[in-house]
Structures are given as structure tokens and as C-alpha cells.
Design an enzyme around this catalytic site. Sequence first.
Site, mmCIF file in Angstrom:
data_model
loop_
_atom_site.group_PDB
_atom_site.id
_atom_site.type_symbol
_atom_site.label_atom_id
_atom_site.label_comp_id
_atom_site.label_asym_id
_atom_site.label_seq_id
_atom_site.Cartn_x
_atom_site.Cartn_y
_atom_site.Cartn_z
ATOM 1 C CB SER A 124 -0.698 -0.078 1.329
ATOM 2 O OG SER A 124 -1.243 1.087 1.553
ATOM 3 C CE1 TYR A 148 -3.819 -2.564 5.794
ATOM 4 C CE2 TYR A 148 -3.240 -0.426 5.279
ATOM 5 C CZ TYR A 148 -3.552 -1.696 4.610
ATOM 6 O OH TYR A 148 -3.596 -1.654 3.586
ATOM 7 C CE LYS A 152 -1.539 -4.467 3.579
ATOM 8 N NZ LYS A 152 -1.652 -5.816 2.902
HETATM 9 P P1 NAD Z 1 -11.060 -6.741 1.524
HETATM 10 O O1 NAD Z 1 -11.081 -6.539 2.891
HETATM 11 O O2 NAD Z 1 -12.374 -6.318 0.583
HETATM 12 O O3 NAD Z 1 -10.414 -8.059 1.228
HETATM 13 C C1 NAD Z 1 -9.610 -8.894 1.927
HETATM 14 C C2 NAD Z 1 -10.028 -10.069 1.819
HETATM 15 O O4 NAD Z 1 -9.081 -11.223 2.893
HETATM 16 C C3 NAD Z 1 -11.267 -10.347 2.764
HETATM 17 O O5 NAD Z 1 -12.168 -11.244 1.776
HETATM 18 C C4 NAD Z 1 -11.197 -11.089 3.871
HETATM 19 O O6 NAD Z 1 -12.395 -11.925 4.158
HETATM 20 C C5 NAD Z 1 -10.169 -11.923 3.501
HETATM 21 N N1 NAD Z 1 -9.022 -12.158 4.695
HETATM 22 C C6 NAD Z 1 -8.467 -11.371 5.907
HETATM 23 N N2 NAD Z 1 -7.939 -12.008 6.704
HETATM 24 C C7 NAD Z 1 -7.780 -13.427 6.260
HETATM 25 C C8 NAD Z 1 -7.328 -14.678 6.771
HETATM 26 N N3 NAD Z 1 -6.620 -14.710 7.708
HETATM 27 N N4 NAD Z 1 -7.387 -15.816 6.010
HETATM 28 C C9 NAD Z 1 -8.087 -15.558 4.866
HETATM 29 N N5 NAD Z 1 -8.711 -14.789 4.405
HETATM 30 C C10 NAD Z 1 -8.552 -13.440 5.116
HETATM 31 O O7 NAD Z 1 -9.868 -5.674 1.211
HETATM 32 P P2 NAD Z 1 -9.317 -5.165 -0.067
HETATM 33 O O8 NAD Z 1 -9.853 -4.058 -0.379
HETATM 34 O O9 NAD Z 1 -9.859 -6.073 -1.346
HETATM 35 O O10 NAD Z 1 -7.605 -5.293 0.016
HETATM 36 C C11 NAD Z 1 -7.007 -6.249 -0.460
HETATM 37 C C12 NAD Z 1 -5.597 -6.066 -0.154
HETATM 38 O O11 NAD Z 1 -5.092 -4.764 -0.623
HETATM 39 C C13 NAD Z 1 -5.372 -6.095 1.490
HETATM 40 O O12 NAD Z 1 -4.304 -6.778 1.896
HETATM 41 C C14 NAD Z 1 -5.458 -4.503 1.660
HETATM 42 O O13 NAD Z 1 -4.518 -4.300 3.112
HETATM 43 C C15 NAD Z 1 -4.684 -4.003 0.504
HETATM 44 N N6 NAD Z 1 -4.662 -2.674 0.127
HETATM 45 C C16 NAD Z 1 -6.065 -2.232 0.078
HETATM 46 C C17 NAD Z 1 -6.307 -0.948 -0.221
HETATM 47 C C18 NAD Z 1 -7.564 -0.186 -0.271
HETATM 48 O O14 NAD Z 1 -7.866 1.151 -0.126
HETATM 49 N N7 NAD Z 1 -8.790 -1.264 -0.408
HETATM 50 C C19 NAD Z 1 -5.232 -0.144 -0.466
HETATM 51 C C20 NAD Z 1 -3.903 -0.570 -0.440
HETATM 52 C C21 NAD Z 1 -3.829 -1.691 0.037
HETATM 53 N N1 UFG Z 2 -11.988 12.150 3.437
HETATM 54 C C1 UFG Z 2 -13.094 12.879 3.816
HETATM 55 N N2 UFG Z 2 -14.344 12.379 4.425
HETATM 56 C C2 UFG Z 2 -14.410 11.351 4.726
HETATM 57 C C3 UFG Z 2 -13.532 10.104 4.492
HETATM 58 C C4 UFG Z 2 -12.324 10.723 3.655
HETATM 59 O O1 UFG Z 2 -12.823 14.057 3.722
HETATM 60 O O2 UFG Z 2 -15.651 10.964 5.095
HETATM 61 C C5 UFG Z 2 -10.879 12.605 2.724
HETATM 62 C C6 UFG Z 2 -9.487 12.168 3.656
HETATM 63 O O3 UFG Z 2 -9.444 13.211 4.698
HETATM 64 C C7 UFG Z 2 -8.681 12.250 2.608
HETATM 65 C C8 UFG Z 2 -9.295 11.687 1.317
HETATM 66 O O4 UFG Z 2 -10.660 11.990 1.566
HETATM 67 O O5 UFG Z 2 -8.006 13.362 2.132
HETATM 68 C C9 UFG Z 2 -9.136 10.096 1.101
HETATM 69 O O6 UFG Z 2 -9.366 9.213 2.200
HETATM 70 P P1 UFG Z 2 -9.684 7.901 2.301
HETATM 71 O O7 UFG Z 2 -10.036 7.454 3.714
HETATM 72 O O8 UFG Z 2 -10.588 7.282 1.146
HETATM 73 O O9 UFG Z 2 -8.358 7.347 2.111
HETATM 74 P P2 UFG Z 2 -6.745 7.597 2.891
HETATM 75 O O10 UFG Z 2 -5.732 7.930 1.512
HETATM 76 O O11 UFG Z 2 -6.919 8.095 3.663
HETATM 77 O O12 UFG Z 2 -6.414 6.040 3.128
HETATM 78 C C10 UFG Z 2 -6.605 4.768 2.079
HETATM 79 C C11 UFG Z 2 -6.547 3.455 2.899
HETATM 80 C C12 UFG Z 2 -5.289 3.576 3.647
HETATM 81 C C13 UFG Z 2 -4.282 3.309 2.817
HETATM 82 C C14 UFG Z 2 -4.056 4.568 1.984
HETATM 83 C C15 UFG Z 2 -2.974 4.605 1.216
HETATM 84 O O13 UFG Z 2 -8.003 3.619 3.621
HETATM 85 O O14 UFG Z 2 -5.773 2.003 4.036
HETATM 86 O O15 UFG Z 2 -5.334 4.611 1.212
HETATM 87 O O16 UFG Z 2 -3.350 3.356 0.093
HETATM 88 F F1 UFG Z 2 -3.291 3.144 3.498
#
Ligand code: NAD
Ligand code: UFG
Length: 336
Positions: A124, A148, A152
Site C-alpha cells: 500500500s 496497519y 505492510k
Molecule cells: P477486503 O477486506 O475487501 O479483502 C480482503 C479479503 O481477505 C477479505 O475477503 C477477507 O475476508 C480476507 N481475509 C482477511 N484475513 C484473512 C485470513 N486470515 N485468511 C483468509 N482470508 C482473510 O480488502 P481489499 O480492499 O480487497 O484489499 C485487499 C488487499 O489490498 C489487503 O491486503 C489490503 O490491505 C490491500 N490494500 C487495500 C487498499 C484499499 O484501499 N482497498 C489500499 C492498499 C492496499
Molecule cells: N475524507 C473525507 N471525508 C471522509 C473520508 C475521507 O474528507 O468521510 C478525505 C480524507 O481526509 C482524505 C481523502 O478523503 O483526504 C481520502 O481518504 P480515504 O480514507 O478514502 O483514503 P486514505 O488515503 O486516507 O487511505 C487509504 C486507505 C489506507 C491506505 C491509503 C494509502 O484507507 O488503508 O489509502 O493506500 F493506506
Amino acid sequence: MRILLTGGAGFIGSHTCVELLDAGFEVTIVDNLSNSSETALKRVEEITGKKVSFHKCDILDRDSLKKIFDSEKIDSVIHFAGLKAVGESNEIPLKYFLNNVAGTVVLCEVMAEVGVKNLVFSSSATVYGDPKSVPITEDFPLSATNPYGRSKLMIEEILQDLYKSDNDWNIAMLRYFNPVGAHHSGRIGEDPNGIPNNLLPYIAQVAVGKLKELSIFGNDYNTSDGTGVRDYIHVVDLALGHIKAIDKLKTNPGLVTYNLGTGNGCSVLEMLKAFEKACEKEIPHRFAPRREGDAESCYADSSFAEKELNWKAEKTIDDMCKDMWKWQKNNPDGYK
Ligand code: NAD
Ligand code: UFG
């Protein structure tokens, strides 16, 4: 060629599953459904007309995981499984380290045991902490601002040590920026538990009438309109990046790290306007204080991924909002 997706029932996993099946790969999914629904996989099958092999299994369950690797001929693994809520990680850090860090260690041990050494890992942009400038290249200093993010960062370091110990591994660490949007069919999308923390799911739930108004966290940042800037990337573009990473592993690159973003910064107000256009209504909002821990501006320099993977995000902010709105409107309660 069969790819195993841990966490494949989740938001990014389910969209990647569609793209893999469409590209002719076979897919095995291991997910404990802690943050997802099997319905997502039924819909993946409906969209693609192809079957996935699903195992409800926790990646910490070594014996079950080993049986899955023994029973299916896996070529590569895409490791999405993990907990991802920043706020929650401050409250229950040990759960995050156990699930994300220990889970990855168990997965890699099993992979090593069965001789599957091709891994794509979901990292991430959070590993850049509060970036010193933008756009962010892969060689920027790394830091964590919450458990978190630390999980990572720790996993990235563990994977580096693993590769140093055994050069047979091929590992692609993909640093996602802000994944949003949904499949254009409106059949799969992001289904957050409870009140969403992230901007787009929050806006979508205000638009559909489930939440009253959006709070915009800060309008005094040093950005074009004072609101926070992020690099929102369509989840389908992100999914396609995984296929390119799988292709790359075939060339035995060793350990490689790529930013997956669009390279464009978008402010909260710009995103709000784009969503209002997509849903054809005004979205109630108010300005609120800054959210603790938020960076002012965070967007990628993705030119390394473009050069090395021949991948580039194609979809626009309008595409993201249009697809997100279709998903939200057709599924106001997600998969429930
Ligand atoms: P998500 O929660 O929708 O998907 C994660 C999946 O992993 C879920 O289906 C959950 O049930 C499963 N899971 C969690 N722990 C587990 C375990 N111990 N064993 C088996 N399954 C398990 O999240 P996502 O948004 O699809 O994210 C996927 C990956 O990408 C994650 O590792 C997350 O940290 C990373 N990531 C997500 C974002 C974002 O904003 N969505 C940004 C950067 C990185
Ligand atoms: N924001 C608002 N109101 C809300 C939610 C968010 O104004 O209700 C703003 C935040 O302040 C930020 C922007 O919208 O400026 C984006 O916020 P998000 O929460 O959607 O995303 P972030 O960039 O804060 O974080 C996300 C994931 C993290 C990840 C990060 C970088 O939630 O897990 O992107 O990948 F680490």
C-alpha cells in the site's frame, strides 16, 4: 495456469478474479470471509461464465492451506488476504500483526514447502507514511503511521529477507494508491462493514440516502482547493496490473516493487463534484476538522510500472464514479 488468490472474495480480489478468468487463467480462492461474502464469487462466475475453486480457509491454518496446495496445481499466488482498517488497527494492533504478518509468514512457509515461489503481494501507499513531496517514486523513504501500515512495511521487509535467503523466489510487491470504483456490470463492488471510513464508499452511501451528509476532513490544506489530494485508481485498472505482475514473474525478475496509481492527484471536492455528476444529484456535505494522521497530498509516480510492466491506468475519475454509483444504486446493502 492456475493462480491462487488469498483474500480473493474481497473488493480487489473479486475484481482481479474476473480479469484473470477473462484472460484465461484458472483461479483458486482461499478466504475466511471475515470481510467478504461468497456471493461476490457467485457473481464473478456469473460475469465470466467460468468457475472458481473456492476454499473457506484462514491463511493462519497451515494444515488446511497445505492440503489446498497439495490438491491443486498452483503456479503463482496473489496475496490479498489481510485486515485493512487503519482506525481499527490502532485499537487491536496485535490482531493486525497476527493476521497480516503471521498470516503472510505461514503462507510463505507453505509455499516454500510445496515449491511454489511466485508471489504477488498487496502492499500500500501507506508505506510512504507522510510523503515529503509528490509524486511518489518507489525509492522514497518508508515509514508507518499506524499498526496497519506497520504490518505492510514489516511484510515488505520479511519478503526482502526471504528473497535474500533464496533467490528462487519471484516476488512483486504492489503498492496500491486509492482503489475505488466497481465492475462496469454493477454486480461486484466494495461492500464495507458498517459506516465506511473511505471517501468514495462514504459519498456513495450519502448519494443513495443511507447516510445524511459527507464530512470533508479539512479545507485548509496547501492544495488547489484546500482539501486533501489522493491518487484514486479504478479497481479494474488495478486488477489488470496484477495480471501484468503475474506475467512479469514469469521472467524471473527476483524481488520487484511497483507503485500502482494513475499519477494524478484529485481533491475531495473534485471527487465530490464528479460523483454528483455521475448520480445526477447534489450530495449534502460540510467542512469538518482535519482527520488525524491524514497526509495533505499523496499521488504516485507510476512510470516504473508503466516501463517494466507495460501497464498504465486508463480509467478516469468519471468512470470510477459512474461504476461506483451503478454498484451502489443496484446494491444499496452490498451483498446482504
Ligand atoms: P477486503 O477486506 O475487501 O479483502 C480482503 C479479503 O481477505 C477479505 O475477503 C477477507 O475476508 C480476507 N481475509 C482477511 N484475513 C484473512 C485470513 N486470515 N485468511 C483468509 N482470508 C482473510 O480488502 P481489499 O480492499 O480487497 O484489499 C485487499 C488487499 O489490498 C489487503 O491486503 C489490503 O490491505 C490491500 N490494500 C487495500 C487498499 C484499499 O484501499 N482497498 C489500499 C492498499 C492496499
Ligand atoms: N475524507 C473525507 N471525508 C471522509 C473520508 C475521507 O474528507 O468521510 C478525505 C480524507 O481526509 C482524505 C481523502 O478523503 O483526504 C481520502 O481518504 P480515504 O480514507 O478514502 O483514503 P486514505 O488515503 O486516507 O487511505 C487509504 C486507505 C489506507 C491506505 C491509503 C494509502 O484507507 O488503508 O489509502 O493506500 F493506506
